[in-house]
Design a protein around this motif. Structure first.
Motif, PDB file in Angstrom:
ATOM      1  N   ALA A  30      -4.799 -17.025  16.232  1.00 60.43           N
ATOM      2  CA  ALA A  30      -6.113 -17.005  15.585  1.00 60.43           C
ATOM      3  C   ALA A  30      -7.068 -16.012  16.221  1.00 60.43           C
ATOM      4  N   THR A  31      -6.743 -15.534  17.424  1.00 61.35           N
ATOM      5  CA  THR A  31      -7.633 -14.589  18.110  1.00 61.35           C
ATOM      6  C   THR A  31      -7.090 -13.155  18.109  1.00 61.35           C
ATOM      7  N   GLN A  32      -5.976 -12.926  17.448  1.00 62.35           N
ATOM      8  CA  GLN A  32      -5.350 -11.595  17.497  1.00 62.35           C
ATOM      9  C   GLN A  32      -6.197 -10.519  16.833  1.00 62.35           C
ATOM     10  N   ASN A  33      -6.974 -10.886  15.827  1.00 65.52           N
ATOM     11  CA  ASN A  33      -7.723  -9.877  15.066  1.00 65.52           C
ATOM     12  C   ASN A  33      -9.163  -9.690  15.555  1.00 65.52           C
ATOM     13  N   LEU A  34      -9.532 -10.333  16.647  1.00 67.16           N
ATOM     14  CA  LEU A  34     -10.880 -10.141  17.179  1.00 67.16           C
ATOM     15  C   LEU A  34     -11.007  -8.762  17.833  1.00 67.16           C
ATOM     16  N   ALA A  35     -12.211  -8.192  17.745  1.00 61.17           N
ATOM     17  CA  ALA A  35     -12.473  -6.889  18.355  1.00 61.17           C
ATOM     18  C   ALA A  35     -12.576  -7.026  19.874  1.00 61.17           C
ATOM     19  N   ALA A  36     -12.590  -5.883  20.536  1.00 65.62           N
ATOM     20  CA  ALA A  36     -12.570  -5.876  21.997  1.00 65.62           C
ATOM     21  C   ALA A  36     -13.746  -6.628  22.603  1.00 65.62           C
ATOM     22  N   GLY A  37     -14.917  -6.532  22.002  1.00 68.05           N
ATOM     23  CA  GLY A  37     -16.090  -7.182  22.584  1.00 68.05           C
ATOM     24  C   GLY A  37     -16.320  -8.595  22.100  1.00 68.05           C
ATOM     25  N   GLN A  38     -15.495  -9.093  21.195  1.00 63.48           N
ATOM     26  CA  GLN A  38     -15.690 -10.431  20.644  1.00 63.48           C
ATOM     27  C   GLN A  38     -14.992 -11.484  21.500  1.00 63.48           C
ATOM     28  N   HIS A  39     -15.541 -12.671  21.471  1.00 65.82           N
ATOM     29  CA  HIS A  39     -14.963 -13.753  22.254  1.00 65.82           C
ATOM     30  C   HIS A  39     -15.093 -15.070  21.501  1.00 65.82           C
ATOM     31  N   VAL A  40     -14.348 -16.050  21.935  1.00 64.49           N
ATOM     32  CA  VAL A  40     -14.482 -17.424  21.440  1.00 64.49           C
ATOM     33  C   VAL A  40     -14.942 -18.281  22.609  1.00 64.49           C
ATOM     34  N   GLU A  41     -15.630 -19.359  22.303  1.00 68.09           N
ATOM     35  CA  GLU A  41     -16.147 -20.195  23.383  1.00 68.09           C
ATOM     36  C   GLU A  41     -16.261 -21.649  22.949  1.00 68.09           C
ATOM     37  N   LYS A  42     -16.226 -22.536  23.918  1.00 64.04           N
ATOM     38  CA  LYS A  42     -16.445 -23.955  23.723  1.00 64.04           C
ATOM     39  C   LYS A  42     -17.285 -24.474  24.880  1.00 64.04           C
ATOM     40  N   SER A  43     -18.173 -25.409  24.560  1.00 60.06           N
ATOM     41  CA  SER A  43     -19.035 -25.994  25.586  1.00 60.06           C
ATOM     42  C   SER A  43     -18.826 -27.504  25.630  1.00 60.06           C
ATOM     43  N   THR A  44     -19.033 -28.075  26.798  1.00 54.58           N
ATOM     44  CA  THR A  44     -18.914 -29.515  26.962  1.00 54.58           C
ATOM     45  C   THR A  44     -19.992 -30.018  27.917  1.00 54.58           C
ATOM     46  N   THR A  45     -20.474 -31.206  27.654  1.00 54.71           N
ATOM     47  CA  THR A  45     -21.433 -31.870  28.548  1.00 54.71           C
ATOM     48  C   THR A  45     -20.804 -33.122  29.149  1.00 54.71           C
ATOM     49  N   SER A  46     -19.479 -33.120  29.235  1.00 56.69           N
ATOM     50  CA  SER A  46     -18.773 -34.298  29.741  1.00 56.69           C
ATOM     51  C   SER A  46     -19.033 -34.544  31.225  1.00 56.69           C
ATOM     52  N   ILE A  47     -19.501 -33.522  31.935  1.00 51.31           N
ATOM     53  CA  ILE A  47     -19.849 -33.682  33.345  1.00 51.31           C
ATOM     54  C   ILE A  47     -21.356 -33.908  33.430  1.00 51.31           C
ATOM     55  N   PRO A  48     -21.802 -35.104  33.806  1.00 51.96           N
ATOM     56  CA  PRO A  48     -23.223 -35.442  33.779  1.00 51.96           C
ATOM     57  C   PRO A  48     -24.082 -34.450  34.555  1.00 51.96           C
ATOM     58  N   GLY A  49     -25.143 -33.990  33.908  1.00 52.63           N
ATOM     59  CA  GLY A  49     -26.082 -33.076  34.548  1.00 52.63           C
ATOM     60  C   GLY A  49     -25.793 -31.617  34.322  1.00 52.63           C
ATOM     61  N   PHE A  50     -24.691 -31.290  33.611  1.00 53.63           N
ATOM     62  CA  PHE A  50     -24.299 -29.899  33.457  1.00 53.63           C
ATOM     63  C   PHE A  50     -23.815 -29.593  32.043  1.00 53.63           C
ATOM     64  N   MET A  51     -24.003 -28.339  31.655  1.00 54.67           N
ATOM     65  CA  MET A  51     -23.383 -27.779  30.464  1.00 54.67           C
ATOM     66  C   MET A  51     -22.332 -26.793  30.943  1.00 54.67           C
ATOM     67  N   SER A  72     -13.648 -16.967  31.221  1.00 53.50           N
ATOM     68  CA  SER A  72     -14.780 -17.216  32.110  1.00 53.50           C
ATOM     69  C   SER A  72     -15.268 -18.652  31.942  1.00 53.50           C
ATOM     70  N   LEU A  73     -15.895 -19.145  32.994  1.00 49.43           N
ATOM     71  CA  LEU A  73     -16.516 -20.469  32.984  1.00 49.43           C
ATOM     72  C   LEU A  73     -17.916 -20.344  33.553  1.00 49.43           C
ATOM     73  N   THR A  74     -18.891 -20.813  32.789  1.00 45.47           N
ATOM     74  CA  THR A  74     -20.279 -20.815  33.245  1.00 45.47           C
ATOM     75  C   THR A  74     -20.787 -22.250  33.274  1.00 45.47           C
ATOM     76  N   VAL A  75     -21.334 -22.639  34.397  1.00 47.19           N
ATOM     77  CA  VAL A  75     -21.863 -23.995  34.575  1.00 47.19           C
ATOM     78  C   VAL A  75     -23.375 -23.906  34.739  1.00 47.19           C
ATOM     79  N   THR A  76     -24.100 -24.557  33.838  1.00 47.46           N
ATOM     80  CA  THR A  76     -25.563 -24.542  33.897  1.00 47.46           C
ATOM     81  C   THR A  76     -26.085 -25.957  34.056  1.00 47.46           C
ATOM     82  N   VAL A  77     -27.225 -26.056  34.694  1.00 41.97           N
ATOM     83  CA  VAL A  77     -27.837 -27.358  34.979  1.00 41.97           C
ATOM     84  C   VAL A  77     -28.632 -27.831  33.773  1.00 41.97           C
ATOM     85  N   THR A  78     -28.408 -29.071  33.381  1.00 42.49           N
ATOM     86  CA  THR A  78     -29.198 -29.679  32.300  1.00 42.49           C
ATOM     87  C   THR A  78     -30.090 -30.806  32.801  1.00 42.49           C
ATOM     88  N   SER A  79     -29.769 -31.350  33.973  1.00 36.69           N
ATOM     89  CA  SER A  79     -30.571 -32.435  34.532  1.00 36.69           C
ATOM     90  C   SER A  79     -30.579 -32.330  36.039  1.00 36.69           C
TER      91      SER A  79
END
Length: 341
Positions: A30-51, A72-79
């Motif tokens: 499903a990702t074979q036709n994406l351009a070089a700069g395009q990406h797919v992503e998913k986010s979760t808040t399953s870890i309390p206090g973080f996105m 890549s993985l980015t962890v941001t503070v929500t609480s």
């Protein structure tokens, strides 16, 4: 050593690191036709206090060269109230056989800002295609390490270090564990009914726990006070560690500790390999409380190389004779994978 020299150095307790993991599953086709700069992503808040946001660039340009995949993985503070002092991030990529293919450099930082931690991994696309793609997907294991201040004074950790104020004790395999009724009742509906209900245990000062190992009870008790497992493993090798988490999973189910059950299941799934897949599959089939673990084991056996390593063993033959329905499950998963390859 002179007194001045003794004062020049010291040994201090290190912070407690609690790693929580989740899986980032990416469809290869499903990702074979994406351009070089395009990406797919998913986010979760399953870890309390973080996105936690996991991203994949399927056609990443590395120094102008094509043929790379970036994760890549980015962890941001929500609480801020729930966030520990430090946070770390990591990404692991395993082969179809469960071996470590690549590991991203861990990154950590203070949880005082919006972005707490990041991690990234770069790998050749043909390498992932050859070693990591299974059922048209490859899966990255994303980890978030919660590094708590060693001076943490949460009520659970404080009370854990005050056995002199305990009001109940448990006898497990000849060992005695002191505890506090309120802490156990707040964590477990089963302990609440036993310790504050009309049962005999409600007034008893010492309670015998049957059908449980002392190390299992020790880890479960620690988890109820700290919301994390104690440092150290539950076994000396892969097989004994898998067995240790199986016992802990059963104990968590027995006392209604759902988060601990989920933690044990994630660890067991991550530990499936040739030396552990059959005991894990037998455990999942016997208990019928871990469909994720059973599915992980069947996926592992669906890989021809893995099946060849395991199918000729006496343990595999015994397992299939004990649970005939498993043989149909293994065949079905192998056929499904063969159609997709």
């Amino acid at each position: 050593m002179a007194a001045a020299d003794r004062k020049a150095c010291d040994i201090l307790a290190g912070p407690e690191v609690r790693w929580l993991y989740f899986y980032f599953r990416v469809s290869y086709s499903a990702t074979q036709n994406l351009a070089a700069g395009q990406h797919v992503e998913k986010s979760t808040t399953s870890i309390p206090g973080f996105m936690c946001t996991a991203r994949c660039w399927p056609h990443y340009l590395a120094e102008g060269e094509q043929g790379w995949i970036k994760l890549s993985l980015t962890v941001t503070v929500t609480s801020q109230q729930q966030a520990p002092k430090w946070v770390a991030a990591r990404i692991l990529l395993r082969t179809r056989t469960g071996l470590l293919a690549r590991k991203a450099k861990d990154d950590s930082g203070l949880a005082s800002g919006e972005r707490a931690a990041t991690a990234s991994l770069l790998a050749p696309r043909d390498e992932i295609e050859q070693d990591c793609v299974l059922d048209d997907h490859f899966t990255a294991i994303c980890g978030v390490g919660l590094v708590r201040d060693p001076t943490d004074h949460s009520i659970g950790s404080v009370m854990f270090n005050m056995p002199d104020l305990s009001d109940v004790a448990f006898r497990v395999e000849g060992e005695t564990f002191k505890a506090h009724r309120l802490v156990l009742a707040a964590c477990s509906p089963v302990f609440r009914a036993e310790l504050f209900g009309p049962m005999v245990e409600g007034t008893a000062r010492s309670i015998a726990i049957e059908d449980m190992r002392a190390p299992t009870f020790r880890h479960m008790l620690y988890y109820m006070y700290h919301s994390s497992l104690p440092p150290g493993d539950l076994g000396t090798d892969d097989a004994s560690e898998m067995s240790g988490f199986q016992h802990l999973f059963v104990a968590a189910d027995r006392y209604g500790l759902d988060r601990l059950k989920e933690t044990c299941e994630e660890v067991m799934c991550a530990g499936v390999k040739a030396s552990t897949v059959l005991p894990a599959l037998e455990f999942a089939e016997e208990n019928a409380r871990s469909p994720k673990l059973k599915s992980k084991c069947l996926d592992f056996l669906a890989v021809p190389e893995n099946f060849q390593d395991v199918a000729a063993t006496d343990e595999y033959l015994r397992l299939m004779n004990t649970f005939p329905a498993l043989l149909a499950d293994v065949r079905s998963r192998c056929c499904k994978r063969a159609r997709l390859v």
